[in-house]
Write a protein that holds these residues in place. Structure first.
Motif, short mmCIF file in Angstrom:
data_model
loop_
_atom_site.label_atom_id
_atom_site.label_comp_id
_atom_site.label_asym_id
_atom_site.label_seq_id
_atom_site.Cartn_x
_atom_site.Cartn_y
_atom_site.Cartn_z
N MET A 136 45.49 27.64 38.42
CA MET A 136 46.08 28.03 37.01
C MET A 136 47.27 26.19 37.06
O MET A 136 48.02 26.05 38.24
CB MET A 136 47.10 29.27 38.09
CG MET A 136 46.45 30.50 37.95
SD MET A 136 47.08 31.38 39.28
CE MET A 136 48.10 31.66 37.88
N VAL B 189 41.17 28.29 29.92
CA VAL B 189 41.53 29.98 30.12
C VAL B 189 42.09 30.13 28.73
O VAL B 189 43.70 30.56 28.76
CB VAL B 189 41.13 30.37 31.55
CG1 VAL B 189 41.99 32.06 31.78
CG2 VAL B 189 41.22 29.76 32.70
N GLN C 44 44.03 33.44 33.93
CA GLN C 44 43.90 32.75 35.13
C GLN C 44 44.04 33.11 36.42
O GLN C 44 42.55 32.55 36.77
CB GLN C 44 45.11 31.65 34.69
CG GLN C 44 45.49 30.85 33.79
CD GLN C 44 45.92 29.60 33.39
OE1 GLN C 44 46.55 29.25 34.92
NE2 GLN C 44 46.75 29.20 32.84
N GLU C 45 44.11 33.81 37.49
CA GLU C 45 43.99 34.16 38.17
C GLU C 45 42.87 35.43 38.54
O GLU C 45 42.07 35.17 39.12
CB GLU C 45 45.30 36.00 38.23
CG GLU C 45 47.20 35.26 38.56
CD GLU C 45 47.98 35.82 38.25
OE1 GLU C 45 47.22 37.20 38.41
OE2 GLU C 45 49.39 36.11 38.82
N GLN D 235 48.44 34.49 32.32
CA GLN D 235 48.07 34.13 33.24
C GLN D 235 47.05 34.68 34.23
O GLN D 235 46.68 35.28 35.26
CB GLN D 235 49.37 34.86 33.95
CG GLN D 235 49.60 34.36 35.96
CD GLN D 235 51.31 34.01 36.10
OE1 GLN D 235 52.59 34.18 35.56
NE2 GLN D 235 51.69 34.79 37.21
N TYR E 12 37.11 33.18 27.91
CA TYR E 12 36.72 32.88 29.01
C TYR E 12 35.73 33.34 30.18
O TYR E 12 35.04 32.67 30.86
CB TYR E 12 38.30 32.88 29.81
CG TYR E 12 38.92 34.28 31.07
CD1 TYR E 12 38.49 34.30 32.27
CD2 TYR E 12 39.12 35.20 30.09
CE1 TYR E 12 39.03 35.70 33.00
CE2 TYR E 12 39.03 36.03 31.10
CZ TYR E 12 39.54 36.84 32.18
OH TYR E 12 38.92 37.74 32.59
N PRO F 258 42.10 25.45 34.12
CA PRO F 258 43.11 26.79 34.11
C PRO F 258 43.71 26.60 31.84
O PRO F 258 44.22 27.98 31.78
CB PRO F 258 44.10 26.83 35.14
CG PRO F 258 43.80 25.07 35.97
CD PRO F 258 42.61 25.10 35.38
N THR F 259 43.50 25.33 32.02
CA THR F 259 43.75 24.96 30.66
C THR F 259 43.39 26.12 29.52
O THR F 259 43.54 26.00 28.39
CB THR F 259 45.27 23.93 30.22
OG1 THR F 259 43.59 22.72 30.47
CG2 THR F 259 46.02 23.91 31.22
#
Length: 260
Positions: free
Chosen positions: A99, A69, A111-112, A108, A74, A66-67
């Motif tokens: 996440m 993204v 990431q989702e 966010q 992405y 996630p870091t």
């Protein structure tokens, strides 16, 4: 007594100068398998190279951390994951995914989206997932609720959450808690929490080169140090080290598809 390190980044540059020695120390400590989560496209080839060099001992995963993204690329990073999954190459899990809202909440939504798509791929390819969760339990759990009736399985890596969060994860029968060196830290609440977690829902990990356990805290972590995690888990769960080694190894082989 043999142990499995279910989460180790031994392909990073921190190990460039002494990887053979690191591997030998792991073997001498009784580590029988090392599972390696990917981070992003920049780490894919180094990870595959190490797993090829130590075939049968180190096992690769594929996923987008996630870091890594970011809105601008992405989609391209996910395309790499999709390509690798379709390649027929043997991956033991999709990870590490999830996440992380600790450092930055800017992406966010991205990431989702990345998490959902990779969970879908896990179902498509019948692979477990390795979930990174930092300051993000609520949104991750909300997403997982949509998968409750599926066969999704995996591990919440580096679990440091509350007792309530642990119980909510364990409501999903195919999920485990990944425990690493944090359990040995002086102010850690994990020993008390683990006393109420079934031993057969715990996996051992190091997250090398990070989160080095006592008595080596402050130095580079390595897979051999999983033995100190095991000892602390045995103390917390009021089990013998042999019992912890046997059960956590069996669970790891089960969730990563090696007992099929």
């Amino acid at each position: 007594m043999t142990m499995i390190d279910t989460h180790s980044h031994l392909f990073l540059e921190e190990f460039a100068d002494d990887l053979p020695e690191v591997m030998e120390r792991a073997r001498q400590a009784g580590v029988s398998h090392i599972f390696m989560p990917n981070i992003d496209s920049t780490t894919l080839q180094p990870m595959l190279d190490v797993c090829r060099r130590y075939e049968g001992y180190c096992f690769p995963m594929i996923g987008l951390h996630p870091t890594s993204v970011r809105a601008e690329d992405y989609e391209d990073e996910l395309a790499v994951v999709a390509r690798e999954l379709a390649s027929g190459r043997k991956y033991v899990a999709i990870g590490e995914i999830g996440m992380d809202l600790y450092w930055d909440q800017t992406f966010q939504k991205e990431q989702e989206d990345a998490l959902r798509r990779q969970l879908d791929w896990a179902l498509d390819y019948d692979l477990p997932v390795v979930i990174h969760c930092r300051e993000a339990f609520a949104p991750i759990y909300k997403i997982m609720e949509d998968y409750r009736s599926t066969h999704l399985c995996g591990v919440f890596h580096s679990f440091t959450g509350t007792a309530d969060e642990a119980q909510r994860i364990l409501e999903f029968p195919g999920f485990y808690l990944g425990v690493n060196g944090v359990v040995t830290f002086k102010k850690s609440h994990l020993p008390e929490l683990l006393s109420s977690v079934p031993l057969d829902r715990i996996l051992l990990e190091t997250d090398s080169p990070y989160l080095t356990p006592v008595p080596y805290r402050g130095r580079r972590n390595e897979s051999a140090y999983v033995q100190y995690v095991l000892l602390k888990v045995a103390e917390a769960c009021r089990c013998t080290p042999d019992e912890v080694a046997k059960q956590t190894s069996e669970s790891a082989l089960k969730v990563f598809g090696m007992l099929k």
